[in-house]
Enzyme design. Structure first.
Site, short mmCIF file in Angstrom:
data_model
loop_
_atom_site.label_atom_id
_atom_site.label_comp_id
_atom_site.label_asym_id
_atom_site.label_seq_id
_atom_site.Cartn_x
_atom_site.Cartn_y
_atom_site.Cartn_z
CD GLU A 46 45.47 36.01 43.98
OE1 GLU A 46 45.38 35.37 45.05
OE2 GLU A 46 45.39 35.45 42.87
CE LYS A 106 48.62 30.32 44.99
NZ LYS A 106 47.40 29.71 45.52
CG ASP A 152 48.16 33.60 43.45
OD1 ASP A 152 48.71 34.26 44.35
OD2 ASP A 152 47.09 32.98 43.59
NE ARG A 157 38.58 35.43 47.49
CZ ARG A 157 38.27 34.31 48.15
NH1 ARG A 157 37.47 34.37 49.20
NH2 ARG A 157 38.76 33.15 47.78
CG ASP A 186 47.07 32.12 47.94
OD1 ASP A 186 47.20 32.63 46.81
OD2 ASP A 186 47.20 30.90 48.16
N1 BES Z 1 44.78 31.37 42.09
C1 BES Z 1 44.31 30.73 43.25
C2 BES Z 1 43.28 29.64 42.97
C3 BES Z 1 43.76 28.45 42.21
C4 BES Z 1 44.08 27.29 42.85
C5 BES Z 1 43.84 28.50 40.85
C6 BES Z 1 44.50 26.19 42.14
C7 BES Z 1 44.25 27.39 40.13
C8 BES Z 1 44.57 26.24 40.78
C9 BES Z 1 43.66 31.75 44.19
O1 BES Z 1 44.19 33.02 44.13
C10 BES Z 1 43.87 31.24 45.57
O2 BES Z 1 44.99 31.17 45.97
N2 BES Z 1 42.79 30.90 46.25
C11 BES Z 1 42.87 30.39 47.57
C12 BES Z 1 41.81 31.05 48.39
C13 BES Z 1 41.95 30.81 49.85
C14 BES Z 1 43.15 31.51 50.39
C15 BES Z 1 40.70 31.30 50.53
C16 BES Z 1 42.67 28.89 47.52
O3 BES Z 1 41.86 28.43 46.72
O4 BES Z 1 43.34 28.19 48.25
ZN ZN Z 2 45.08 33.54 42.38
MN MN Z 3 45.90 33.24 45.34
#
Ligand code: BES
Ligand code: ZN
Ligand code: MN
Length: 512
Positions: free
Chosen positions: A366, A288, A281, A368, A364
């Site tokens: 993604e 990110k 990701d 869901r 990001d």
């Molecule tokens: N894979 C990430 C969530 C994540 C964060 C997993 C840290 C493991 C450790 C997910 O896809 C993500 O990026 N979520 C975002 C959502 C936001 C853009 C609403 C997040 O948590 O920042």
């Molecule tokens: Zn993710």
């Molecule tokens: Mn993500």
């Protein structure tokens, strides 16, 4: 690691190392109180060998505390290892006590590994209120989980495995029951390690296609029905949300479907396990920051948990139908990648419905998206109950730390069964709220729903997003983003992929 069960007498066993567990039985408080470590065995020779050091006050039998004696008098074992359990809280139900036994077995294995001791014999703890079969299962799980290390790509692997692990249970009346429990624990522990092995793989080695291949190999080994599809099938099923993530990568997606269908079970529930399988990701166009981005190889931990759980289910053979769907893709920025503001159409949740439209606010978010289509597909394949697992939000880690994983549910009865499963598994999940107000936060001005809900309650708005696709089907959502990767080695488990979820999902399945 090979694991065996024996009923020999402890003092007679010739081995490199015999481990026994000890509890702190002290009840008094205040300055007068002294630790009262007690060995959990009936063997008088073992007790005698450790009597002096236990009486010295140097070893308190604290949780996962260890003590090693060489050439213990009166025993044939070359070494005696004592592992502490802390206070044995059997009074408040035995689940906690059994879990401390699980961890102690892991601690014993991890004590041996850096010392190059290849053989471990562990005595089944004997204490009032401590059920032997539950302990035997937990010990097998703990030992196998303890044996795993993440350094697979090191030229010289620092910690080599313990080759042979034996649980000794002298004086067991019901040997058959103990054998069964021990064997079950071993295969659950192996399945958890199977998931951890997948999670540990870097993104270049484990693409969605490779994850699909690994799932198929496992399915063939344990006798599960399987299918692995890619781009064409996503289009055919109108999985517009899953494809939206996948379209930004050169690597094709994998839609992994596993089915466990026992011959004699023709009706009753069909449990649908849905896992997030983002093999890397980057965040996509909403990219990110570089710090810690390498960790995003573990963004398929939810999918791996479902594969591990299915492996165990196939071997445990419960009388219930189970299917698993893992939505595997890579989230990349690219000329073809989706952009913020794009509108995607998800797979319809039912044949008579149109697919929900999703406004992409942040590429990001993604997980869901792929899960939305995964949940709909599980429903199409006949799932009557749904459970999903995903490293879904950083917000769950903010809320619960690296201690508890988050659990959400739209149905109390289904969740009650999951809570009962947690008692058996020893894993920590904390129930989090769903609610109309969170659903409000993800209403879109241009379409049905948007993929992020603003700054507050990020884990809850993400869960509400999935709820829109599970709808009224009894459903549990596990957010394991904060717990799927362990940053510091613990006495009973190595740092790296934790395999969280596998044991609880297996026990939940077995409860049907
Ligand atoms: N894979 C990430 C969530 C994540 C964060 C997993 C840290 C493991 C450790 C997910 O896809 C993500 O990026 N979520 C975002 C959502 C936001 C853009 C609403 C997040 O948590 O920042
Ligand atoms: Zn993710
Ligand atoms: Mn993500």
């Amino acid at each position: 690691m090979r694991s065996d069960l024996s009923f020999a007498g402890l003092r007679e066993i010739e081995t490199e190392l015999l481990a026994v567990l000890a509890a702190d039985t002290q009840t008094a408080k205040g300055p007068e109180a002294k630790p009262a470590p007690v060995l959990l065995t009936d063997d008088e020779a073992v007790k005698a060998a450790a009597a002096a050091v236990l009486g010295s006050g140097e070893f308190k039998a604290g949780t996962n505390e260890t003590l090693l004696l060489h050439a213990p008098a009166g025993l044939k074992a070359k070494r005696l290892l004592v592992v502490g359990l802390g206070k044995l809280a059997t009074a408040s139900g035995q689940a906690k006590a059994v879990h401390s036994v699980r961890n102690a077995a892991g601690t014993a294995v991890r004590f041996l590994k850096p010392r190059g001791i290849k053989e471990l014999i562990l005595a089944l703890p004997v204490a009032e209120g401590l059920e032997a079969a539950a302990c035997a299962k937990a010990v097998a799980e703990g030992a196998l989980v303890g044996d795993f290390d993440a350094d697979t790509y090191r030229s010289e692997r620092k910690d080599q495995s313990v080759q042979r692990f034996t649980l000794v249970a002298p004086g067991t009346a019901d040997r058959k029951a103990l054998e069964a429990a021990f064997a079950q624990g071993a295969l659950v522990g192996e399945s958890q390690n199977f998931a951890r092995g997948l999670v540990n793989e870097p993104g270049n080695k484990l693409t969605p296609t490779v994850l699909g291949r690994r799932a198929a190999e496992m399915a063939r080994e344990v006798g599960l029905a399987w299918e692995v599809h890619s781009t064409e099938k996503l289009h055919e099923l109108k999985m517009g949300a899953f494809w939206a993530v996948s379209q930004g990568s050169e690597e094709p997606p994998a839609l992994i479907v596993l089915k466990y269908e026992p011959e004699d079970v023709k009706d009753g529930p069909v449990l649908g396990l849905v896992g997030k399988g983002i093999t890397f990701d980057t965040g996509g166009i909403s990219i990110k920051p570089a710090d810690n981005m390498e960790k995003m190889k573990y963004d398929m931990a939810g999918g791996a948990a479902m594969l591990g759980a299915m492996r165990a289910v196939a071997l445990l053979k419960p009388k219930v139908r189970v299917l698993a769907i893992v939505c595997a893709a890579e989230n990349m920025p690219d000329g073809k990648a989706q952009k913020p503001g794009d509108v995607q159409t998800a797979m319809p949740t039912a044949p008579d419905k149109r697919g929900k439209t999703i406004e992409i606010i942040n590429t990001d978010a993604e997980g869901r998206l792929v899960l939305a289509d995964g949940l709909s597909y599980a429903r199409q394949l006949g799932a009557t109950h749904l459970i999903d697992a995903a490293t879904l939000t950083g917000a769950i880690g903010v809320a619960l730390g690296q201690v508890n994983a988050g659990a959400f549910a739209n149905d109390d009865e289904t969740f009650a069964k999951f809570e009962a499963a947690l008692k058996v598994s020893g894993e920590k999940f904390w129930r989090m709220p769903l609610g109309e107000e969170y659903a409000e936060q993800i209403k879109s001005d241009i379409g049905d729903i948007k993929n992020t809900g603003g700054r507050y309650g990020g884990a809850c708005t993400a869960a509400e997003f999935l709820h829109a696709f599970a709808e009224d089907v009894p459903w549990i959502h596990l957010d394991i983003a904060g717990t799927a990767w362990i940053d510091e080695t613990r006495p009973y488990i190595a740092k790296g992929p934790s395999g969280i979820g596998v044991r609880s999902i297996v026990e939940w399945v077995r409860s049907y």
